[in-house]
Scaffold this motif. Structure first.
Motif, PDB file in Angstrom:
ATOM      1  N   ALA A  89       0.942  -1.111   0.042  1.00  0.00           N
ATOM      2  CA  ALA A  89       0.058   0.225  -0.101  1.00  0.00           C
ATOM      3  C   ALA A  89       0.893   1.388  -0.091  1.00  0.00           C
ATOM      4  N   LYS A  90       0.495   2.293  -0.843  1.00  0.00           N
ATOM      5  CA  LYS A  90       1.151   3.612  -0.747  1.00  0.00           C
ATOM      6  C   LYS A  90       0.242   4.677  -1.081  1.00  0.00           C
ATOM      7  N   LEU A  91       0.638   5.751  -0.231  1.00  0.00           N
ATOM      8  CA  LEU A  91      -0.449   6.844  -0.580  1.00  0.00           C
ATOM      9  C   LEU A  91       0.017   7.868  -1.811  1.00  0.00           C
ATOM     10  N   ALA A  92      -1.085   7.986  -2.539  1.00  0.00           N
ATOM     11  CA  ALA A  92      -0.523   8.900  -3.568  1.00  0.00           C
ATOM     12  C   ALA A  92       0.003  10.180  -3.337  1.00  0.00           C
ATOM     13  N   HIS A  93       0.757  11.068  -4.283  1.00  0.00           N
ATOM     14  CA  HIS A  93       1.239  12.195  -3.790  1.00  0.00           C
ATOM     15  C   HIS A  93       0.092  13.416  -3.634  1.00  0.00           C
ATOM     16  N   ASN A  94      -0.926  13.231  -4.074  1.00  0.00           N
ATOM     17  CA  ASN A  94      -1.917  14.215  -3.756  1.00  0.00           C
ATOM     18  C   ASN A  94      -2.681  13.962  -2.517  1.00  0.00           C
ATOM     19  N   ARG A  95      -2.389  12.954  -1.883  1.00  0.00           N
ATOM     20  CA  ARG A  95      -2.775  12.677  -0.798  1.00  0.00           C
ATOM     21  C   ARG A  95      -4.213  12.446  -0.409  1.00  0.00           C
ATOM     22  N   ARG A  96      -4.864  12.001  -1.499  1.00  0.00           N
ATOM     23  CA  ARG A  96      -6.130  11.700  -1.533  1.00  0.00           C
ATOM     24  C   ARG A  96      -6.519  10.280  -1.570  1.00  0.00           C
ATOM     25  N   PHE A  97      -5.829   9.682  -2.476  1.00  0.00           N
ATOM     26  CA  PHE A  97      -5.914   8.196  -2.858  1.00  0.00           C
ATOM     27  C   PHE A  97      -4.868   7.123  -2.029  1.00  0.00           C
ATOM     28  N   LEU A  98      -5.395   5.982  -1.569  1.00  0.00           N
ATOM     29  CA  LEU A  98      -4.567   5.192  -1.249  1.00  0.00           C
ATOM     30  C   LEU A  98      -4.502   3.939  -2.169  1.00  0.00           C
ATOM     31  N   HIS A  99      -3.199   3.748  -2.814  1.00  0.00           N
ATOM     32  CA  HIS A  99      -3.100   2.874  -3.723  1.00  0.00           C
ATOM     33  C   HIS A  99      -2.626   1.550  -3.095  1.00  0.00           C
ATOM     34  N   ILE A 147      -8.241   3.444  -3.017  1.00  0.00           N
ATOM     35  CA  ILE A 147      -9.409   4.024  -2.382  1.00  0.00           C
ATOM     36  C   ILE A 147      -9.517   5.430  -1.874  1.00  0.00           C
ATOM     37  N   ASP A 148     -10.355   6.249  -2.209  1.00  0.00           N
ATOM     38  CA  ASP A 148     -10.658   7.430  -1.995  1.00  0.00           C
ATOM     39  C   ASP A 148     -10.658   7.808  -0.546  1.00  0.00           C
ATOM     40  N   LEU A 149      -9.815   8.420   0.172  1.00  0.00           N
ATOM     41  CA  LEU A 149      -9.725   8.694   1.522  1.00  0.00           C
ATOM     42  C   LEU A 149     -10.700   9.914   1.996  1.00  0.00           C
ATOM     43  N   THR A 150     -11.239  10.417   1.116  1.00  0.00           N
ATOM     44  CA  THR A 150     -11.869  11.978   1.435  1.00  0.00           C
ATOM     45  C   THR A 150     -13.051  11.678   2.545  1.00  0.00           C
ATOM     46  N   ALA A 151     -13.578  10.434   2.321  1.00  0.00           N
ATOM     47  CA  ALA A 151     -14.716  10.218   3.210  1.00  0.00           C
ATOM     48  C   ALA A 151     -14.687   8.920   4.177  1.00  0.00           C
ATOM     49  N   ALA A 152     -13.404   8.489   4.590  1.00  0.00           N
ATOM     50  CA  ALA A 152     -12.950   7.303   4.932  1.00  0.00           C
ATOM     51  C   ALA A 152     -12.852   7.466   6.450  1.00  0.00           C
ATOM     52  N   VAL A 153     -12.878   6.330   7.123  1.00  0.00           N
ATOM     53  CA  VAL A 153     -12.782   6.279   8.535  1.00  0.00           C
ATOM     54  C   VAL A 153     -11.649   5.094   8.980  1.00  0.00           C
ATOM     55  N   VAL A 154     -10.866   5.518   9.757  1.00  0.00           N
ATOM     56  CA  VAL A 154     -10.017   4.497  10.073  1.00  0.00           C
ATOM     57  C   VAL A 154      -9.974   3.901  11.392  1.00  0.00           C
ATOM     58  N   THR A 155     -10.194   2.529  11.565  1.00  0.00           N
ATOM     59  CA  THR A 155     -10.173   2.069  13.058  1.00  0.00           C
ATOM     60  C   THR A 155      -9.076   0.919  13.161  1.00  0.00           C
ATOM     61  N   ILE A 171     -10.097   0.173   7.266  1.00  0.00           N
ATOM     62  CA  ILE A 171     -10.385   1.535   6.434  1.00  0.00           C
ATOM     63  C   ILE A 171     -11.856   1.190   6.038  1.00  0.00           C
ATOM     64  N   HIS A 172     -12.652   2.061   6.818  1.00  0.00           N
ATOM     65  CA  HIS A 172     -14.301   2.127   6.256  1.00  0.00           C
ATOM     66  C   HIS A 172     -14.649   3.190   5.515  1.00  0.00           C
ATOM     67  N   GLY A 173     -15.302   2.941   4.505  1.00  0.00           N
ATOM     68  CA  GLY A 173     -16.024   4.217   3.637  1.00  0.00           C
ATOM     69  C   GLY A 173     -17.000   3.517   2.714  1.00  0.00           C
ATOM     70  N   TYR A 174     -17.218   4.325   1.593  1.00  0.00           N
ATOM     71  CA  TYR A 174     -18.405   4.077   0.638  1.00  0.00           C
ATOM     72  C   TYR A 174     -17.834   3.430  -0.398  1.00  0.00           C
ATOM     73  N   GLN A 189     -21.587   2.553   5.420  1.00  0.00           N
ATOM     74  CA  GLN A 189     -19.943   2.394   5.254  1.00  0.00           C
ATOM     75  C   GLN A 189     -19.846   0.955   5.124  1.00  0.00           C
ATOM     76  N   VAL A 190     -18.710   0.480   4.534  1.00  0.00           N
ATOM     77  CA  VAL A 190     -18.417  -0.724   4.366  1.00  0.00           C
ATOM     78  C   VAL A 190     -16.898  -0.779   4.662  1.00  0.00           C
ATOM     79  N   THR A 191     -16.428  -2.064   4.957  1.00  0.00           N
ATOM     80  CA  THR A 191     -14.919  -2.284   5.054  1.00  0.00           C
ATOM     81  C   THR A 191     -14.163  -2.127   3.820  1.00  0.00           C
ATOM     82  N   LEU A 192     -13.375  -1.144   3.416  1.00  0.00           N
ATOM     83  CA  LEU A 192     -12.801  -1.095   2.190  1.00  0.00           C
ATOM     84  C   LEU A 192     -11.424  -1.661   2.004  1.00  0.00           C
ATOM     85  N   LEU A 193     -10.663  -1.733   3.171  1.00  0.00           N
ATOM     86  CA  LEU A 193      -9.329  -2.353   3.341  1.00  0.00           C
ATOM     87  C   LEU A 193      -9.045  -2.627   4.627  1.00  0.00           C
TER      88      LEU A 193
END
Length: 703
Positions: A520-530, A551-559, A589-592, A619-623
């Motif tokens: 896993a790696k965060l994109a340079h724009n810090r929005r998407f986690l690849h 994954i689009d992290l703009t509306a994600a929740v991390v637990t 990571i939870h999201g839509y 919300q569902v588990t994305l990753l």
């Protein structure tokens, strides 16, 4: 007084039968403390008969007579009958009589006689009847008087012990107040040679403190008065005792004389004193008398006592210092004077006042007593020696030089404040010495920073609050950036648990087959986690183009599967770990789901008249990530949460934020500003940039 016939009582005092006199004086002792009764008693001529009994009676009759006369003096009456005969009689009783009840009254009378203030009439009519001088003739007849008095401090009877100490206090106070410098110094030395300090020190640490609180506190105050008196005596080499003390320090240093060449007409070489006779011992010049100005003769006494007790160590230290360059030598004499000054400040010698004992006796509990009494002040020479040895150790450990003298002195001050100030009433002085010797430098540095912060807090509290707020924000942003950079760098995660819990896998975002590694790696724009799954872990890190899922992290929740700390409602948490080979750390990571992968939502009709609405998105588990190490789990968990502007939850991140904030504050507190430096002199010259181009570099690690 109504129930007692004073005339009849006075008559019975003069009876020929001892039993009648005993009963009369027994009743008298319980009533004579009333000033109105005392006036009537004196008018009836009772004072003459009471004085006669005091001089000639024996047994209990004598004990009651002494107690009665003492209480009469307490109400400030009967002084006209106090003369040398009475004083000699009472002193003789103190020295020779074994009975406790007689000794109590005798000592009490002497306390009032010695403490009786000088008035004009007294000095004219009876110049030698009061004060210390009143006892001198009797003490000459009984030279063992002081020794006997000090021995009473170990008596089992607390009242007798208290009276003995009250008398010692009265003698000391009178000597200090009215005797010449030589006389009071000699008297105090005699008392100390008899062991009065050790005896009082033992009483201060005993369980009899409550019964002896008044005289003990007065002795403590008198000790401070003595220290201040010695400090205020200027060192004068014209005085024989001062000259002898300084010469003793020089001779104890084992000085070597310098051989000078033969002059014409002389038979052989001459040996002269070292030209650095006093500088060699740590003084700043060859005329050391002025260097005692701040601490006076007290400083000389302390230095002399150290040299006397530690002569071998003193000579060895001087020998070691002589092999070092001049700027690296520890100035022993200056260090000794600095420690004396530190102790004076710690014990507040400047505030010494015998009257302190009068207003500090409103004690509420034993705990209050323990705070008021400072028995370690009686161990002044040992504390000075321990402080001076600590000075030497810090000088050597820190590699200090002459210009660092005040910095080492400040460290010693903090050390003594921490150890001596933190000692309890019953702390053993040898334990205190040991703690001073073994105090760690790192711990001392920590205390120094705390003291520095408190000092600045007191002066600039409002400004420091603003600085802390700024540093809190800066530290949070710094750590946030550090954690996010860990995401930008990417990391491998084992897939030991599969990813059947990922809703994304069920919707086709994840491959259907199980793989062993996930990157896993965060994109340079810090929005998407690849991310992508691999069968094996390659040596080269995959680039973003090779990570075909995101994954689009703009509306994600991390637990995460983290457990709260042992304290309830704590904001700090600790990641779980077991001894299994399969990783149990889990970051979720939870999201839509993307709209094109979400099935059509069924339409439902609301109540009559309402519009048709869609089922809310869930919300569902994305990753799910399984960090293999604790440090990686901390970095990614808090990195993801802080990226999403959520609160960091691991203890390690909180500690890192606090450390960055504290270091920032310490750097600011220790920073010497340009305008502060300019106050001491002219502003430094600003370097010119003439002739400079862009071909330069920063020597980061240079001096």
């Amino acid at each position: 007084m109504d129930s007692i016939n004073v005339s009849e009582l006075v008559e019975r005092l003069g009876s020929d039968e001892d039993a009648v006199r005993k009963m009369a004086v027994f009743k008298l002792q319980s009533n004579i403390g009333d000033p109105s009764f005392a006036d009537v008693f004196i008018l009836e001529g009772g004072l003459t008969k009471l004085r006669y009994l005091t001089l000639h009676a024996t047994g209990n009759t004598l004990a009651y007579s002494l107690a009665s006369f003492s209480r009469l003096l307490e109400v400030d009456k009967g002084w006209e009958f106090v003369n040398q005969d009475l004083v000699e009689r009472v002193v003789d009783l103190v020295v020779t009589h074994p009975l406790v009840n007689i000794l109590r009254g005798a000592m009490s009378i002497l306390v009032y006689i010695v403490s009786h203030p000088y008035t004009t009439s007294n000095m004219i009519s009876q110049p030698d009847s009061f004060g210390f001088r009143a006892l001198e003739p009797a003490m000459a007849v009984h030279p063992q008087f002081l020794e006997m008095l000090v021995s009473r401090l170990s008596a089992a009877d607390h009242a007798l012990c208290a009276n003995a100490l009250l008398l010692i206090n009265s003698l000391m106070r009178e000597a200090i107040t009215n005797a010449s410098e030589a006389d009071w110094a000699k008297f105090v030395k005699r008392l100390r040679d008899l062991g009065v300090t050790e005896a009082v020190y033992a009483l201060m640490q005993s369980t009899a403190l409550q019964d002896l609180s008044h005289p003990l506190l007065e002795f403590q105050a008198l000790t401070k008065v003595l220290l201040r008196k010695w400090r205020d005596v200027p060192v004068d080499l014209e005085k024989p005792e001062h000259r002898r003390a300084l010469k003793g320090i020089h001779l104890a240093s084992n000085p070597e004389r310098v051989t000078t060449p033969v002059d014409d007409g002389e038979e052989g070489p001459r040996k002269r004193h070292n030209p650095e006779k006093w500088r060699r011992l740590g003084f700043e010049s060859e005329t050391p008398a002025w260097e005692f100005d701040e601490v006076g003769y007290l400083g000389m006494k302390d230095l002399t006592e150290y040299v006397r007790l530690q002569e071998d160590a003193f000579q060895k230290l001087l020998l070691e210092q002589s092999t070092k360059p001049a700027e690296q030598r520890c100035p022993i004499a200056r260090a000794s004077l600095a420690v004396t000054s530190i102790l004076c400040e710690h014990f507040e010698v400047e505030k010494a006042d015998v009257d302190d004992a009068k207003f500090q006796l409103s004690f509420e509990s034993r705990t209050t007593l323990d705070k008021v009494f400072k028995p370690l002040i009686l161990q002044w020479p040992l504390l000075h020696t321990a402080g001076l040895q600590a000075f030497f150790r810090l000088w050597q450990t820190t590699g200090a030089e002459t210009e660092d003298f005040m910095k080492i002195a400040e460290l010693v001050r903090i050390l003594l404040e921490a150890v001596v100030g933190g000692a309890t009433r019953v702390s053993d002085v040898h334990e205190v010495e040991r703690e001073i010797r073994q105090f760690e430098l790192a711990r001392l540095r920590h205390l120094q920073m705390e003291v520095l912060e408190l000092t600045y807090e007191g002066h600039w509290g409002h400004h420091l609050g603003q600085i802390r707020d700024e540093l809190d924000h800066e530290a949070l942003q710094f750590v946030k950036e550090q954690r996010i950079r860990c995401l930008l760098a990417g990391a491998w995660f084992p897939n030991g648990h599969g990813h059947d819990g990922d809703a994304g896998a069920k919707q086709g975002l994840n491959p259907a087959h199980s793989t062993s590694q996930r990157y896993a790696k965060l994109a340079h724009n810090r929005r998407f986690l690849h991310y992508a799954d691999f069968d094996i872990r390659s040596d080269e890190e995959p680039n973003l183009e090779g990570l075909h899922k995101k994954i689009d992290l703009t509306a994600a929740v991390v637990t995460s599967n983290v457990s709260t700390s042992s304290e309830p409602n704590s904001s700090t948490t600790t990641l779980k770990a077991t001894h299994d080979s399969v990783p149990t750390r889990k970051i979720t990571i939870h999201g839509y789901l993307p709209s094109n992968s979400r099935p059509a939502s069924p339409k439902t009709h609301a109540r009559a008249g309402s519009a048709v609405t869609k089922t809310p998105r869930k919300q569902v588990t994305l990753l799910t990530l399984h960090p293999p190490t604790h440090s990686l789990a901390v970095e990614w968990l808090d990195g993801l949460r802080m990226l999403l502007n959520q609160q960091s939850i691991t203890n390690e991140t909180e500690k890192l934020i606090a450390m960055v904030r504290d270091y920032g504050l310490k750097i600011r507190l220790l920073n010497v500003r340009f305008d502060d430096m300019a106050l001491a002199g002219d502003a430094p010259e600003i370097p010119s940039r003439e002739g400079l181009d862009e071909d330069y570099y920063y020597d980061v690690f240079g001096n």
